[in-house]
Write an enzyme that holds these catalytic residues in place. Sequence first.
Site, PDB file in Angstrom:
ATOM      1  N   GLU A 373       0.836  -1.250  -0.294  1.00 37.07           N
ATOM      2  CA  GLU A 373      -0.028   0.083   0.105  1.00 37.07           C
ATOM      3  C   GLU A 373       0.541   1.240  -0.237  1.00 37.07           C
ATOM      4  O   GLU A 373       2.213   0.801   0.089  1.00 37.07           O
ATOM      5  CB  GLU A 373      -0.438  -0.095   1.049  1.00 37.07           C
ATOM      6  CG  GLU A 373      -1.770  -1.010   1.227  1.00 37.07           C
ATOM      7  CD  GLU A 373      -2.816  -1.228   3.017  1.00 37.07           C
ATOM      8  OE1 GLU A 373      -3.429   0.221   2.350  1.00 37.07           O
ATOM      9  OE2 GLU A 373      -2.570  -2.297   3.392  1.00 37.07           O
ATOM     10  N   ASN A 374       0.403   2.291   0.194  1.00 37.58           N
ATOM     11  CA  ASN A 374       0.497   3.420   0.177  1.00 37.58           C
ATOM     12  C   ASN A 374       1.425   4.000  -1.183  1.00 37.58           C
ATOM     13  O   ASN A 374       2.128   3.183  -2.543  1.00 37.58           O
ATOM     14  CB  ASN A 374       1.847   3.671   1.571  1.00 37.58           C
ATOM     15  CG  ASN A 374       0.781   5.257   1.541  1.00 37.58           C
ATOM     16  OD1 ASN A 374       1.365   5.847   1.098  1.00 37.58           O
ATOM     17  ND2 ASN A 374       0.769   5.416   3.788  1.00 37.58           N
TER      18      ASN A 374
END
Length: 536
Positions: A373-374
């Site tokens: 993620e991110n």
Amino acid sequence: MRTRNRVLACASTTLIACAGVVAAPSAHAANLLTNPGFESGNLTGWSCSGGSGSVVGSPVHSGTKALAAAATASTNARCAQTVSVQPNTAYTLSGWVRGAYVHLGVTGGTAAWTPSASTYTRLSVSFTTGASQTSAEVYLHGWYGQGTYNADDISLDGPGGGDDDEAPTAPANLRVTGTTSSSVALAWNAASDNVGVTGYDVYRDGTLATSVTGTTATVGGLSPSTAYSFTVRAKDRAGNTSPDSAAVRATTQPGGGGPGFVQAAPYLYLGWGNPPSATEVMRATGIKWYTMAFILAQNGCNPAWDSQRPLLGGVDETTIKAIRAAGGDIVPSIGGWSGNKLGPNCATAQALAGAYQKVIDAYDLKAIDVDIENTDEFENPAVQDRILTALKIVKQNNPGLRTILTFPTLRTGPNSWGNRLIEQAKALDAGIDNWTIMPFNFSGHDDMYGATISATEGLKAKLKSVFGWSDAEAYAHIGISGMNGSSDVGEVTTPQIWTQIRDWSNAHHIGRLAFWSVNRDRPNWEFTRITAGFTG
């Protein structure tokens, strides 16, 4: 709520004769209904009152389509079909329904109904036609104000009416077009008939497996590394069935990767939120697997729980041992939204694979999950490729290890970074076993069931496009990781919605179901109990 008993008493004026009438023998039983599983994608053959019926892609009992009919305060959403029958002849009407107060019956005759079916439930009635009866109307309906019901795989078995007694020819050139560890795809040449072929019945080892209207079928629910024999029969509207086609044999693929890998594994986080006793939750709900969060980086490229707790000698190892002693197992979640992650901190794919290997060795793992993620991992091309290559290395070094990638999604499926991740996995031959999406945080979208299914179907389409898989193969490589209760942006997934998502996941035989998190599933572990019913 009051309901009328729809089972009618025997009367001389009814079209259907009562029990005790001797039925003429039936030479060949066949499904006389047109479009019995709604696989045509429309309501061909059926008439639904007030436009109440439609064909949907989920939830289904089998195949890819089912009937959805909306019962309102002014309509019970009656859908019917009339067929030709023979006098003084026994017939069986059956079907699979889902919803409140759903009825299946024969006009002027008997009916069966269910007061409440949260999952597909089979209804069946038998009847004998009258002395001069040549047609029968079969119907489905819900009940006023009870909402939408679903129906699938409706069957009226018995001989058709009319003077046609000529059977179709046997389907030719039955062949296997693909296999997974849990399914076999088949195709054959069309049969011919003096009036017209209406469908085909596919048999697995002599037992009816599925019915289709076209000349292809996929038989699912099979065991890995197992040999099966298949035959096909053609049928016409009069109920005549052809001889069996020549048999074809197929052996499913081994279960050691991709399809056949099934995991119901909600998140358990020992570093936050008053973590519950894993074994108490197992006893209360029947859950067997947990996704344990989170493995992060400590002092560079070294794996540790939450960047601080050691792999061995702490509460995490103790919990894993207790879970296994109770008959369960875990998959570690490596990464996540926040924290200091291994992907950016390990300078090379080889170093990252070494970090993953430490986790694998510490717990003798069967599977690992990288939650990507991110901007530091998911939206970083170099780190994406590093993770994919590292997973390829550990799969090569640990035969039988399953690899999972968990990542964000749009309502319509993967975003550009998700598409890149899938495309690079193919280019690098990473061999990812399961692609798990997180279908939430859609900026307050209020239909969490619809959004989840839409996102999953978008992922399926992408996997098919990139890897050349069939629908069944793509679904078997897919996972859903939801959020119980309220999401970060206020979307609400209720137990009822999560049950719908689980039922859809079972019907489509996806590979994995998870949610964030058991820590939040209090006081009754309701979402965990629902998830334990996931069978893939």
